[in-house]
Each structure stands twice: as structure tokens, then as C-alpha cells.
Write a protein that holds these residues in place. Structure first.
Motif, mmCIF file in Angstrom:
data_model
loop_
_atom_site.group_PDB
_atom_site.id
_atom_site.type_symbol
_atom_site.label_atom_id
_atom_site.label_comp_id
_atom_site.label_asym_id
_atom_site.label_seq_id
_atom_site.Cartn_x
_atom_site.Cartn_y
_atom_site.Cartn_z
ATOM 1 N N ASN A 224 6.170 -6.536 -11.015
ATOM 2 C CA ASN A 224 7.632 -6.492 -11.023
ATOM 3 C C ASN A 224 8.274 -7.841 -10.766
ATOM 4 O OD1 ASN A 224 7.706 -3.569 -11.306
ATOM 5 N ND2 ASN A 224 6.966 -3.512 -9.194
ATOM 6 N N GLN A 225 7.633 -8.668 -9.940
ATOM 7 C CA GLN A 225 8.237 -9.951 -9.588
ATOM 8 C C GLN A 225 7.148 -10.908 -9.147
ATOM 9 O OE1 GLN A 225 10.706 -10.405 -5.946
ATOM 10 N NE2 GLN A 225 12.386 -10.983 -7.289
ATOM 11 N N ILE A 226 7.421 -12.201 -9.279
ATOM 12 C CA ILE A 226 6.463 -13.212 -8.832
ATOM 13 C C ILE A 226 7.227 -14.375 -8.223
ATOM 14 C CG2 ILE A 226 6.338 -14.404 -11.067
ATOM 15 C CD1 ILE A 226 3.236 -14.579 -10.453
ATOM 16 N N ARG A 227 6.705 -14.900 -7.105
ATOM 17 C CA ARG A 227 7.358 -16.009 -6.408
ATOM 18 C C ARG A 227 6.306 -17.040 -6.001
ATOM 19 N NH1 ARG A 227 10.984 -14.557 -8.676
ATOM 20 N NH2 ARG A 227 13.040 -13.846 -7.954
ATOM 21 N N SER A 228 6.757 -18.287 -5.825
ATOM 22 C CA SER A 228 5.825 -19.377 -5.536
ATOM 23 C C SER A 228 6.329 -20.224 -4.390
ATOM 24 C CB SER A 228 5.643 -20.250 -6.781
ATOM 25 O OG SER A 228 6.858 -20.921 -7.097
ATOM 26 N N TRP A 229 5.392 -20.966 -3.790
ATOM 27 C CA TRP A 229 5.705 -21.969 -2.766
ATOM 28 C C TRP A 229 4.649 -23.049 -2.881
ATOM 29 C CZ3 TRP A 229 9.511 -23.346 0.440
ATOM 30 C CH2 TRP A 229 9.227 -24.261 1.441
ATOM 31 N N GLN A 231 1.812 -24.871 -4.366
ATOM 32 C CA GLN A 231 0.787 -24.458 -5.320
ATOM 33 C C GLN A 231 0.387 -22.993 -5.153
ATOM 34 O OE1 GLN A 231 -1.692 -28.055 -4.129
ATOM 35 N NE2 GLN A 231 -2.176 -27.967 -6.302
ATOM 36 N N HIS A 232 1.054 -22.276 -4.261
ATOM 37 C CA HIS A 232 0.717 -20.884 -3.989
ATOM 38 C C HIS A 232 1.706 -19.947 -4.672
ATOM 39 C CE1 HIS A 232 -1.324 -23.072 -0.748
ATOM 40 N NE2 HIS A 232 -2.159 -22.048 -0.679
ATOM 41 N N LEU A 233 1.215 -18.767 -5.060
ATOM 42 C CA LEU A 233 2.086 -17.757 -5.646
ATOM 43 C C LEU A 233 1.616 -16.372 -5.249
ATOM 44 C CD1 LEU A 233 0.757 -16.335 -8.555
ATOM 45 C CD2 LEU A 233 0.770 -18.748 -9.090
ATOM 46 N N VAL A 234 2.552 -15.439 -5.273
ATOM 47 C CA VAL A 234 2.268 -14.058 -4.925
ATOM 48 C C VAL A 234 3.096 -13.165 -5.831
ATOM 49 C CG1 VAL A 234 4.066 -13.972 -3.153
ATOM 50 C CG2 VAL A 234 2.108 -12.420 -3.001
ATOM 51 N N ALA A 235 2.557 -12.004 -6.152
ATOM 52 C CA ALA A 235 3.222 -11.089 -7.076
ATOM 53 C C ALA A 235 3.537 -9.776 -6.382
ATOM 54 C CB ALA A 235 2.355 -10.838 -8.304
ATOM 55 N N ALA A 236 4.604 -9.127 -6.828
ATOM 56 C CA ALA A 236 4.952 -7.781 -6.387
ATOM 57 C C ALA A 236 4.615 -6.829 -7.524
ATOM 58 C CB ALA A 236 6.434 -7.699 -6.035
ATOM 59 N N ALA A 237 3.657 -5.943 -7.288
ATOM 60 C CA ALA A 237 3.204 -5.045 -8.344
ATOM 61 C C ALA A 237 3.129 -3.613 -7.827
ATOM 62 C CB ALA A 237 1.831 -5.475 -8.855
ATOM 63 N N ASN A 238 3.132 -2.687 -8.731
ATOM 64 C CA ASN A 238 3.014 -1.281 -8.362
ATOM 65 C C ASN A 238 1.622 -0.994 -7.809
ATOM 66 O OD1 ASN A 238 5.578 -1.011 -9.302
ATOM 67 N ND2 ASN A 238 5.049 0.168 -11.123
ATOM 68 N N ARG A 239 1.576 -0.319 -6.644
ATOM 69 C CA ARG A 239 0.327 0.073 -5.986
ATOM 70 C C ARG A 239 -0.606 -1.117 -5.712
ATOM 71 N NH1 ARG A 239 -0.827 5.631 -6.133
ATOM 72 N NH2 ARG A 239 0.802 6.854 -7.149
ATOM 73 N N SER A 240 -0.030 -2.310 -5.525
ATOM 74 C CA SER A 240 -0.873 -3.495 -5.358
ATOM 75 C C SER A 240 -1.574 -3.537 -4.008
ATOM 76 C CB SER A 240 -0.033 -4.766 -5.546
ATOM 77 O OG SER A 240 1.046 -4.795 -4.625
ATOM 78 N N LEU A 241 -1.010 -2.888 -2.976
ATOM 79 C CA LEU A 241 -1.646 -2.928 -1.657
ATOM 80 C C LEU A 241 -2.934 -2.122 -1.625
ATOM 81 C CD1 LEU A 241 1.422 -2.712 0.748
ATOM 82 C CD2 LEU A 241 -0.118 -4.648 0.425
ATOM 83 N N LEU A 242 -3.036 -1.086 -2.467
ATOM 84 C CA LEU A 242 -4.257 -0.286 -2.497
ATOM 85 C C LEU A 242 -5.441 -1.082 -3.027
ATOM 86 C CD1 LEU A 242 -2.953 3.181 -3.756
ATOM 87 C CD2 LEU A 242 -3.930 2.655 -1.516
ATOM 88 N N GLN A 243 -5.214 -1.905 -4.031
ATOM 89 C CA GLN A 243 -6.299 -2.689 -4.615
ATOM 90 C C GLN A 243 -6.365 -4.103 -4.056
ATOM 91 O OE1 GLN A 243 -3.961 -2.592 -8.654
ATOM 92 N NE2 GLN A 243 -5.482 -4.208 -8.806
ATOM 93 N N GLY A 244 -5.474 -4.418 -3.122
ATOM 94 C CA GLY A 244 -5.465 -5.749 -2.515
ATOM 95 C C GLY A 244 -4.313 -6.579 -3.033
ATOM 96 N N GLN A 245 -3.523 -7.096 -2.084
ATOM 97 C CA GLN A 245 -2.366 -7.935 -2.426
ATOM 98 C C GLN A 245 -2.740 -9.395 -2.164
ATOM 99 O OE1 GLN A 245 0.907 -7.105 -3.591
ATOM 100 N NE2 GLN A 245 0.939 -9.314 -3.818
ATOM 101 N N PRO A 246 -3.181 -10.142 -3.189
ATOM 102 C CA PRO A 246 -3.665 -11.500 -2.949
ATOM 103 C C PRO A 246 -2.548 -12.538 -2.945
ATOM 104 C CG PRO A 246 -4.018 -10.913 -5.233
ATOM 105 C CD PRO A 246 -3.372 -9.723 -4.585
ATOM 106 N N VAL A 247 -2.816 -13.631 -2.261
ATOM 107 C CA VAL A 247 -2.018 -14.854 -2.381
ATOM 108 C C VAL A 247 -2.879 -15.854 -3.138
ATOM 109 C CG1 VAL A 247 -0.880 -16.728 -1.149
ATOM 110 C CG2 VAL A 247 -0.790 -14.399 -0.227
ATOM 111 N N TRP A 248 -2.355 -16.346 -4.261
ATOM 112 C CA TRP A 248 -3.135 -17.211 -5.134
ATOM 113 C C TRP A 248 -2.795 -18.674 -4.896
ATOM 114 C CZ3 TRP A 248 -6.272 -14.194 -8.240
ATOM 115 C CH2 TRP A 248 -5.886 -12.868 -8.436
#
Length: 281
Positions: A224-229, A231-248
Motif C-alpha cells: 500500500n505504501q513505501i517510505r525511505s530514510w 539507504q533504508h526503506l520499509v513497506a506497508a503491505a496487507n498481512r505483512s506482519l504475519l510473514q515478517g515486516q522487514p526493513v531493507w
């Protein structure tokens, strides 16, 4: 009554060096001599850096210069650079960089205090309805329902429209990896990467300069959304916490992306928005 033109050029240059950035830009149009004197201040005397340090609040300066950190070290380094014309970092940061930072500050000030001004792009064949839009360095990036990601910029010959790449489904958000640390800025290590996400669950990182792209296929549901800081980025996705919410973390050298940490939860909730600021998510 004596005119300022009767003064020696060195005195005129000293007087012009005390102007603010906008006044100096206007004075370049007065006569050829003033244009040459101000250009000398720009190229040899760190004129625009001094204008930035004097006229722009530090928090805004960090935003316009795309810095991830502003502290006493920042102030110390750049004030030393503004005073010392032989400072060894000067060759890594061209004077045009600080002129563009100041110009961005002035444009934002004009938006707040000036009159409304509307510019329209000429018509072009759009690959579907626009679903998201973002502006970076005078280039407009658009995401579309068809999955296309476009760039639009104004040139002397007219509007330049490019198809950068395409997702399989609707593009949901666009952001940029462009913030760097002070050390990276001083070493000339800049970052310019377009990041998009879509309903197909993919995140694509694209470098407009090298035309290299990296696709992240981690999510099984729509992003649904993606934000950065930095060189790092994180995404907001449906049911993402169940499969792991990574910081890239993006590696510019080989255009790869690695996971720095992952959050887990038993909650099946859909994450609709996310923000990343420093070490806080």
C-alpha cells in the motif's frame, strides 16, 4: 553624487558578497561587471554555501540538501568550509549544489508567500489513469492503474515523457532513496533511486542515471505504501506482519538490497501506512 561604479572592483565585490542569495541573483542582471563579480563569488568564495547557512534553518537545510543527520558536527564542518576557501572537501561538492539547495528553499518560500501560479503539461498519451505522483529534481514521476511508471520533465524542445518500467498491476505509491549522511555528501557519494510498489506485491528500485533496476518480491499481498530514510526503506503491505515486516537497506555499489531487521506479529491486520525516521519505524 558618486556612483558605486566609481569604486574599485574589489570594493564592489565585497559589497555584493554581503547580499542575500535572491538579491545577488537579481544583481547579476544589472550589468556585465556585476555579473562577473558575482560569478567569481559563486565559484571561489563559497557564496551559496554561506547563504544557505545564514538564511535557511538547519532542519530545512537538511531536508533540501537530503541529509539524514544534522547536528553540531554538521554546523562545524560546513562553517569551516564556508570560511576556508582551500578546504580539502571543496572539490567533492560543486558550488552549483548549494545554489540549487538555496533555489529550492526560495521556491518553497514563494509557494507559502507568493501568488498562486499554475503550470499545465501539454497532453500526452497516458498509459491509464494516474494512481500516484511525486516530484524530484524538477522531474514528475507518475504511477498508473496499468502498472506503468512514467517520468515527465520540461526541456527546451518541449515535454519529455519516458516509460521507465511497468508493474503487473496498479502502482500504489512512489518514493525516493536520495538522503545521504554528511560524510557521504562530502565524499560526493550521492543517491538517486526511484522506488515504487504496486498491488502485485512487488517493490521495484530504479536508478534513472544508470537505468538499473532491482525487484523485491517478498510480499504475497498488495503493497500500500513505501517510505525511505537514507539507504533504508520499509513497506506497508496487507498481512505483512504475519510473514515478517522487514526493513531493507539498499547497496548502491551493486544495486542489491538486504534485510537489516524483521518485525513479526500474529496479527492478520493490513498495514495501510508507514513512516521511517532515523531509527524509528
Amino acid at each position: 553624487m558618486a556612483s558605486i561604479s566609481c569604486l574599485p572592483e574589489e570594493i564592489q565585490a565585497y559589497i555584493l558578497s554581503k547580499l542575500n542569495g535572491h538579491a545577488a541573483a537579481m544583481c547579476k542582471k544589472v550589468c556585465r561587471l556585476w555579473k562577473e563579480l558575482i560569478e567569481g563569488l559563486e565559484t571561489c568564495m563559497h557564496f551559496w554555501l554561506r547563504c544557505c547557512l545564514k538564511e535557511i534553518p538547519l532542519s530545512s537545510l537538511a531536508q533540501f540538501a537530503r541529509l539524514t543527520d544534522v547536528d553540531e558536527e554538521f554546523v562545524k564542518i560546513f562553517r569551516s568550509l564556508a570560511r576556508d576557501y582551500q578546504f580539502h572537501y571543496t572539490s567533492q561538492i560543486p558550488w552549483q549544489f548549494w545554489r540549487e539547495v538555496y533555489a529550492e528553499h526560495y521556491r518553497c518560500s514563494y509557494v507559502v508567500t507568493g501568488k498562486a501560479k499554475i503550470s499545465e503539461f501539454p497532453c500526452y498519451q497516458s498509459p491509464g489513469e494516474v494512481s500516484c505522483v511525486c516530484v524530484q529534481d524538477n522531474v514528475v514521476y507518475t504511477g498508473h492503474d496499468s502498472g506503468a511508471v512514467m517520468s515527465l520533465c520540461s526541456t527546451d524542445s518541449g515535454l519529455k515523457v519516458d516509460m521507465l518500467y511497468r508493474h503487473h498491476k496498479r502502482v500504489t505509491d512512489i518514493c525516493f532513496l536520495n538522503s545521504v549522511s554528511i560524510r557521504q555528501l562530502l565524499s560526493g557519494d550521492t543517491l538517486n533511486v526511484v522506488v515504487t510498489c504496486s498491488k502485485d506485491g512487488c517493490v521495484i528500485l530504479y536508478n534513472p542515471d544508470t537505468e538499473r533496476s532491482t525487484t523485491v518480491q517478498h510480499y504475497s499481498k498488495q503493497v500500500n505504501q513505501i517510505r525511505s530514510w537514507g539507504q533504508h526503506l520499509v513497506a506497508a503491505a496487507n498481512r505483512s506482519l504475519l510473514q515478517g515486516q522487514p526493513v531493507w537497506k539498499f547497496n548502491q555499489s551493486d544495486h542489491s538490497i538486504d534485510i537489516t531487521c524483521t518485525l513479526y506479529s500474529q496479527s492478520p491486520a493490513n498495514i495501510t501506512a508507514v513512516a521511517l525516521w532515523g531509527n524509528m519505524l
